[in-house]
Each structure stands twice: as structure tokens, then as C-alpha cells.
Motif scaffolding. Structure first.
Motif, PDB file in Angstrom:
ATOM      1  N   PRO A  38     -35.340 -42.130  21.191  1.00 43.63           N
ATOM      2  CA  PRO A  38     -35.418 -41.575  22.553  1.00 43.63           C
ATOM      3  C   PRO A  38     -35.738 -40.082  22.562  1.00 43.63           C
ATOM      4  N   LEU A  39     -35.198 -39.335  21.595  1.00 42.28           N
ATOM      5  CA  LEU A  39     -35.492 -37.914  21.521  1.00 42.28           C
ATOM      6  C   LEU A  39     -36.969 -37.697  21.225  1.00 42.28           C
ATOM      7  N   VAL A  40     -37.534 -38.463  20.294  1.00 44.06           N
ATOM      8  CA  VAL A  40     -38.963 -38.342  19.968  1.00 44.06           C
ATOM      9  C   VAL A  40     -39.807 -38.581  21.212  1.00 44.06           C
ATOM     10  N   ARG A  41     -39.457 -39.606  21.958  1.00 42.31           N
ATOM     11  CA  ARG A  41     -40.227 -39.920  23.168  1.00 42.31           C
ATOM     12  C   ARG A  41     -40.108 -38.799  24.200  1.00 42.31           C
ATOM     13  N   ALA A  42     -38.934 -38.215  24.295  1.00 41.78           N
ATOM     14  CA  ALA A  42     -38.745 -37.116  25.247  1.00 41.78           C
ATOM     15  C   ALA A  42     -39.567 -35.896  24.839  1.00 41.78           C
ATOM     16  N   VAL A  93     -21.779 -32.137  29.673  1.00 39.92           N
ATOM     17  CA  VAL A  93     -22.604 -31.268  30.510  1.00 39.92           C
ATOM     18  C   VAL A  93     -23.870 -30.927  29.734  1.00 39.92           C
ATOM     19  N   ASP A  94     -25.010 -31.396  30.214  1.00 34.13           N
ATOM     20  CA  ASP A  94     -26.296 -31.037  29.615  1.00 34.13           C
ATOM     21  C   ASP A  94     -26.817 -29.786  30.313  1.00 34.13           C
ATOM     22  N   GLY A 128     -23.272 -17.336  25.204  1.00 34.96           N
ATOM     23  CA  GLY A 128     -24.294 -16.622  24.449  1.00 34.96           C
ATOM     24  C   GLY A 128     -25.245 -17.516  23.690  1.00 34.96           C
ATOM     25  N   LEU A 129     -25.541 -18.687  24.223  1.00 39.79           N
ATOM     26  CA  LEU A 129     -26.406 -19.651  23.548  1.00 39.79           C
ATOM     27  C   LEU A 129     -27.845 -19.557  24.044  1.00 39.79           C
ATOM     28  N   TYR A 130     -28.735 -20.239  23.323  1.00 36.32           N
ATOM     29  CA  TYR A 130     -30.130 -20.387  23.744  1.00 36.32           C
ATOM     30  C   TYR A 130     -30.538 -21.837  23.538  1.00 36.32           C
ATOM     31  N   GLY A 131     -31.283 -22.362  24.506  1.00 36.76           N
ATOM     32  CA  GLY A 131     -31.818 -23.704  24.380  1.00 36.76           C
ATOM     33  C   GLY A 131     -30.895 -24.763  24.946  1.00 36.76           C
ATOM     34  N   PHE A 169     -29.597 -30.470  21.328  1.00 35.51           N
ATOM     35  CA  PHE A 169     -29.828 -31.589  22.220  1.00 35.51           C
ATOM     36  C   PHE A 169     -28.929 -32.749  21.804  1.00 35.51           C
ATOM     37  N   GLY A 170     -28.234 -33.352  22.756  1.00 31.78           N
ATOM     38  CA  GLY A 170     -27.283 -34.414  22.446  1.00 31.78           C
ATOM     39  C   GLY A 170     -27.906 -35.794  22.406  1.00 31.78           C
ATOM     40  N   GLY A 171     -27.142 -36.727  21.844  1.00 33.21           N
ATOM     41  CA  GLY A 171     -27.651 -38.093  21.721  1.00 33.21           C
ATOM     42  C   GLY A 171     -27.991 -38.740  23.039  1.00 33.21           C
ATOM     43  N   ALA A 172     -27.195 -38.463  24.080  1.00 38.53           N
ATOM     44  CA  ALA A 172     -27.441 -39.061  25.393  1.00 38.53           C
ATOM     45  C   ALA A 172     -28.038 -38.058  26.374  1.00 38.53           C
TER      46      ALA A 172
END
Length: 648
Positions: free
Chosen positions: A337-341, A519-520, A568-571, A594-597
Motif C-alpha cells: 500500500p505504501l508503494v502504491r501511495a 494521528v497522521d 520539532g519533526l519534519y515529514g 509514515f505508518g502502516g495504516a
């Protein structure tokens, strides 16, 4: 020139005509607002006050263009092949001519702001029998707007199709916006793909040019004049429908060669006979002259020296970047799913971007869903030179880490990779370390005044745990890594201590009841939350949500946003938190990747990979505002079979 508009959207504005148009708009009063969309990177000389959207405009949304609210739309974007169209042009023409034109009007036709549409069409729509000859023509044929039509190639077909679409829309939206359709003749200009620019580049390189059909006539229209004419036509709101835009004064190909000879006295030209029909066409400018008090003034004698000067200056300038670069997904494993995204995001930016999977396991599943696979070395310092070399050889300009264990490596070397032209989607080293160390994260959060769950290396370090009659339960987890894999949940004191003995670096937290949420979010390079979506964890397997549902709660989003920015994060990131019945919120931990879901987060508007690619390309994310889904969305992660042909 005075424009009756304040907000202008130009598709294909980084092209030859578009750049000339932007130069003219830059000279107008500062209250003119311009949005340019193009696949190409932003030209260096574009005014900073003009907005720029790099990417495939087939993915432009109604909300996105509606936020700009254009008064006028000037549609220049198109693809073409100057010589005979090849078989491979079949799909390209559909995607970037037919489909694109239809899509751009679909997302704008109902905008209340839109008052004027100018579509750059082509004289290729006219029946070639009118102006193609087997014998050398004595003079050019002047083509009128009411002459018979029969598009001579796919490009002409696409132009005619959209002319008819616009005529259809005028039936229903004629009172909302007016439409002008200039049929443009033989274009040439600075930085062009036309034969004039190609000949200039060849002559500057000392090469011989090859000349076909020297006796043919073309109505050569300089791009600077085209831009001027289109802007004047846009301003003339009462002029509608089809109208020719050319000089009305055709010149033979031999005239172009003669002007080149005047500028390159020692040039060599090879005149070649051909069985291709002679062309002899020019625009009948009668209608234009009756409506617009201006005619294109630039001659070949004036334009060609300008093109020569431009090509000389370009040759002396530093080489431009070769494109946005491909994407390497490291530790790709089975993250289909990550590849497709990532692929969907890359296609929005540029259709030529390839997705490369990287993993130490040569048999990993996700490689079957990428454009290429690299069995990577371990992400350790001694392999950095090899990794950089591979990326440069393969044209990789972006790296997306996907595993906690590699984040420290990529973060530590992100500046060295940036110097090599490779953008990595990872936070600064200190921020990464905070998220990987759950105790450090809790201590940092407490110091920042965030509602983190108390965390300590011993039970004595937790508030209230030493009270004799305490019946509270405890959570025991590893200080580093994926805590869910060795989690002890709601354990009494004795069991908590026993469980801790099984762990390498145990930490303790008080057990608390509440609704666990993920939380995404995406934090841009300025440290600002670009988008944030909370979601419930409905079914969890091995610490990952198999069923998850978004919480469209603006008040909750408003509470979470400053908390996330304080980290203080990025991305992309995934924050784990508890929602209590009384409305209180407590932060458990944070994964700075990036998380699994998190694909649900993308569907709900947190477009992490597209935003990363835009930032890496120098884009302004203000052009791509967060557009949260209108209502709750649910994602169910389930296995699916994929069947495909096997090459022999």
C-alpha cells in the motif's frame, strides 16, 4: 496593456509561450495575481509573487483551483511531436491533450469567479488539402476561420475536440464566462523545440543543418508575439469563438535559412529532396484585425538574432537540473500500500518518475509492485558512498525510509545526501532520537508542557505508584523500538516487575483507560503542520491498525496541531494518544515516519508523499492546501491476490 482581470491561471506557463506571457504579466501592476501550472520546475526568472504549481495538471482538484479563484484561464498546456507523430504518441496525446483539456475545464466550469477562457488551439485543424501541394507552391493559401476542417494528426484532433467541448459549455455557461479560441500558426521562439531553435543550436555547435522542403511556406509566429496576442485577446471579452492568430505573412523555409546564413556566414546546409507534400499556409487575419487593434510585428530578421543570443547565454549558464528524480523506498519489505501511495503521488508531480524498491531481502514481496528493485546493503556508515553512487547512477532524487531501525542513519547523513542532489524524507537527528527513545520523548514532552503519559525506568519514578494501597495497573515496554511487540499491559506491580525482567531496556507507565487513537500528520520544512487527521484504532494486530476510522473533529485537530509542531519533526509522523471520557488527551508516543495504516491519512487529505516531492522540487506548499475529507472514512487492511502475465 490593461487587463480587466486580477487573477490569471495559466496552464503550461513554463513553456515557450508561457514564459513570454509571464514576463509581460510581471510588468503589469503588482495587484495582478498569477498562478502557473506546469510539469516543469519553476523557471528561475519567474517573479516570487507569482504562484507556481509544478505537477501533472490532470490531478488539479476543483478545491485547489477554487482556492485561487481565477478570473481568466489561459490554457497553453499541450504535448506535441513536431515531426511525424510516432506510435508511442497515442497515449501521450490522450493524457496530456485530450484528457487534460477536459479535466481542466471540468474543475473550473462551475467556479463563480471565472469570467474568461482562452484556449490556444491550432491551424492543424484545417483540412490539409487546402494548403498541402505536390508541386512547389507559387504563394501561400490564406486560411479563414470558416474554411473546411479535417485535423491532420492527433494533436489537431485533440485541439478540435476541446474546441467542441468549449462550444458545448458556452451553451450552458455563456452568461458566466466567455470563451475565445485562437488557432495559432507556426510557432517558434526562445528555448523552443521548433526547427528554427534546433538549427540555431546545431550551428552554434558547428554542425551542418539538413533542410527539407525549402520551398514550403509557413506563417512563422514568434512566441513573444503569441503571448502578447493571447493577453490582448483575453482582455477583449466581447471577442468570442474561433479566431486566427498568425502574422498573415507566410515565409518560405528558404527565408529562414537565408536569415541564418546572415548570422552564421560559414554555415553548412544540406538541402534534401523529399516526397513530403509542400505546405503553403498563412492566417487570414481579417477577423482578428476587425476585433483587435494590434498585429504580430516580429519578423524572422528580428527574432532569429534574439534566439541566437538566448542560446549563447544558455550554453554559458550552469546546467539545469534534469528533472525531479526517481524515488527509492528503503526497507520496502511487503509495504505494497505504501508503494502504491508513493506512485500515486509521483504521478501527480511527473509521469516519468519511477519508484525503486530497496531492501536487503532479495525476495521481498513489494518488489513486484515497483518499477525497479535494489537489493541494498545495510544502512551503515561504511556503505554511504555506495548508496550515493547508486542513487546518482539510477537518477534517484528522493529517498523514503520506512523502518524505525534505519531512521538514524538517514537522518545523520541527510545533509550529505542533499549535497549529492538526493532529498530524504526524515527529521533532524535529535528529533529522530527523541521519538525512538520513549523515555526521552516523555521527558521532552513534559518539559514542553505537553500532556504526555508519565514514563520512568522504575515504578518508583511514577507519581503515586509507591502508595501502599495502590491498585493501579502498569504498562511495561521497551525503551527503544516497537513497544507493542513486547508490551505488558495493565499489570499489577509484581507482574510488571516480572515482565520487566524479560525486556532489555524496560520502562514503566501508569495504565490508563480511554480511546486509543492514531494521528497522521505532515510537518513541512518550516515546522508547520500542513495537515493532520486523527483516527480510531478499531482492530489492532501486532500493534498495527487493521481497521481504522477517521475522526473528523475540528476541535481535536486544533488541540493536536500545536502539540505536533512542538516536537520539532519534519515529514510524516504517527502520534499515538488516548482520549478520555472527560475530554482529556494524553500522548503515548510518536513514530517519525509514515505508518502502516497511514494510507488512510492520505485518503483523508494528509498528502504526505506528494507534499514531500513538491518540497524537494522547491514548490510552495501553500499552493497545495490541506483538504480534509468531508466526513469520516474507514480503512480495512486486507490481503488481496494480484495476478499478472509472466514474461518469458
Amino acid at each position: 496593456m490593461i487587463l480587466p482581470f486580477k487573477r490569471i491561471f495559466i496552464s503550461g506557463g513554463a513553456g515557450v509561450i508561457g514564459q513570454e506571457m509571464v514576463r509581460r504579466l510581471a510588468a503589469l501592476p503588482a495587484d495582478i495575481e498569477v498562478l502557473v501550472g506546469d510539469l516543469k520546475p519553476r523557471p528561475a526568472d519567474f517573479p516570487a509573487r507569482f504562484r507556481y504549481r509544478q505537477g501533472d495538471l490532470n490531478f488539479l482538484t476543483e478545491a485547489e483551483i477554487g482556492a485561487f479563484a481565477p478570473d481568466v484561464f489561459i490554457h497553453l498546456a499541450a504535448t506535441f511531436e513536431r515531426s511525424t507523430e510516432t506510435y508511442g504518441f497515442w497515449e501521450e496525446n490522450f493524457q496530456h491533450n485530450v484528457r487534460l483539456s477536459h479535466h481542466l475545464m471540468t474543475v473550473q466550469k462551475d467556479l463563480p469567479s471565472l469570467r474568461r477562457v482562452v484556449f490556444a488551439s491550432s491551424y492543424l485543424i484545417y483540412d490539409p488539402a487546402l494548403y498541402n501541394f505536390t508541386e512547389v507552391p507559387a504563394q501561400p493559401r490564406s486560411l479563414r476561420e470558416d474554411d473546411p476542417i479535417l485535423p491532420r494528426n492527433l494533436t489537431g484532433m485533440a485541439k478540435l475536440a476541446h474546441e467542441i467541448e468549449l462550444r458545448f459549455l458556452q451553451t450552458f455557461r455563456g452568461e458566466q464566462f466567455s470563451t475565445a479560441i485562437p488557432r495559432i500558426y507556426r510557432g517558434y521562439g526562445r528555448n523552443g523545440r521548433d526547427i528554427t531553435s534546433r538549427w540555431v543550436r546545431m550551428l552554434l555547435a558547428g554542425e551542418e543543418i539538413t533542410v527539407y522542403g525549402a520551398e514550403s511556406f509557413f506563417d512563422y509566429l514568434y512566441a513573444a508575439d503569441t503571448a502578447e496576442g493571447l493577453l490582448r485577446l483575453a482582455a477583449a471579452e466581447t471577442v468570442t469563438g474561433i479566431i486566427n492568430l498568425g502574422t498573415g505573412r507566410a515565409r518560405r523555409v528558404s527565408d529562414v535559412v537565408e536569415v541564418l546564413q546572415q548570422n552564421f556566414p560559414g554555415m553548412r546546409a544540406n538541402y534534401v529532396a523529399s516526397d513530403i507534400a509542400f505546405e503553403a499556409s498563412q492566417a487570414d487575419m481579417t477577423l482578428w484585425s476587425s476585433q483587435i487593434d494590434w498585429l504580430p510585428p516580429t519578423t524572422l530578421e528580428t527574432a532569429i538574432p534574439e534566439i541566437i543570443a538566448y542560446e549563447k547565454s544558455r550554453a554559458a549558464a550552469p546546467p539545469l537540473s534534469r528533472g525531479p528524480g526517481h524515488v527509492l523506498i528503503s526497507s520496502v519489505a511487503a509495504k505494497v500500500p505504501l508503494v502504491r501511495a508513493v506512485r500515486a503521488a509521483a504521478q501527480c508531480l511527473h509521469p516519468d518518475i519511477k519508484i525503486i524498491g530497496g531492501d536487503m531481502n532479495g525476495a521481498c514481496l513489494a518488489q513486484h509492485f515497483t518499477d525497479g528493485f535494489w537489493q541494498m546493503p545495510a544502512t551503515s556508515d561504511e556503505h554511504l558512498p555506495h548508496i550515493i553512487q547508486y542513487c546518482q547512477e539510477q537518477g534517484i532524487g528522493h529517498i523514503i525510509p520506512t523502518r524505525d531501525g534505519e531512521l538514524t542513519f538517514w537522518s545523520r547523513h541527510r545533509e550529505a545526501l542533499a549535497e549529492a542532489g538526493i532529498a530524504v524524507l526524515v527529521s533532524a537527528p535529535e528529533a529522530v532520537q527523541r521519538c525512538l527513545d520513549k523515555l526521552d520523548f516523555a521527558m521532552f514532552g513534559a518539559a514542553q508542557g505537553l500532556p504526555v503519559i508519565p514514563t520512568a525506568r522504575s515504578l518508583d519514578g511514577l507519581p503515586g505508584s509507591s502508595e501502599p494501597d495502590s491498585t493501579a495497573g502498569f504498562v511495561v515496554k521497551e525503551q527503544y523500538g516497537a513497544g507493542s511487540l513486547s508490551l505488558g499491559l495493565n499489570l499489577p506491580e509484581a507482574a510488571a516487575l516480572a515482565h520487566a525482567n524479560l525486556l532489555q531496556d524496560p520502562i514503566f507507565q501508569p495504565f490508563m483507560t480511554g480511546q486509543e487513537i492514531s494521528v497522521d500528520a505532515y510537518v513541512d520544512r518550516r515546522g508547520t503542520v500542513r495537515g493532520l487527521v486523527p483516527r480510531t484504532r478499531d482492530v489492532v494486530v501486532h500493534g498495527e491498525s487493521q481497521v481504522t476510522t477517521t475522526l473528523p473533529d475540528p476541535a481535536l485537530v486544533a488541540r493536536l496541531t500545536p502539540m505536533v509542531e512542538a516536537l520539532g519533526l519534519y515529514g510524516p509522523l504517527v502520534l499515538q494518544a488516548l482520549l478520555h471520557d472527560n475530554g482529556d488527551l494524553q500522548i503515548i508516543e510518536c513514530n517519525c515516519r509514515f505508518g502502516g495504516a497511514s494510507t488512510l491519512g492520505i485518503a483523508a487529505g494528509v498528502d504526505s508523499f506528494f507534499w514531500f516531492l513538491q518540497e524537494a522540487a522547491g514548490g510552495d506548499l501553500d499552493e497545495f492546501p490541506f483538504q480534509p475529507a468531508a466526513g469520516p472514512l474507514r480503512q480495512v487492511r486486507a490481503a488481496a491476490d494480484v495476478v499478472s502475465p509472466v514474461g518469458l
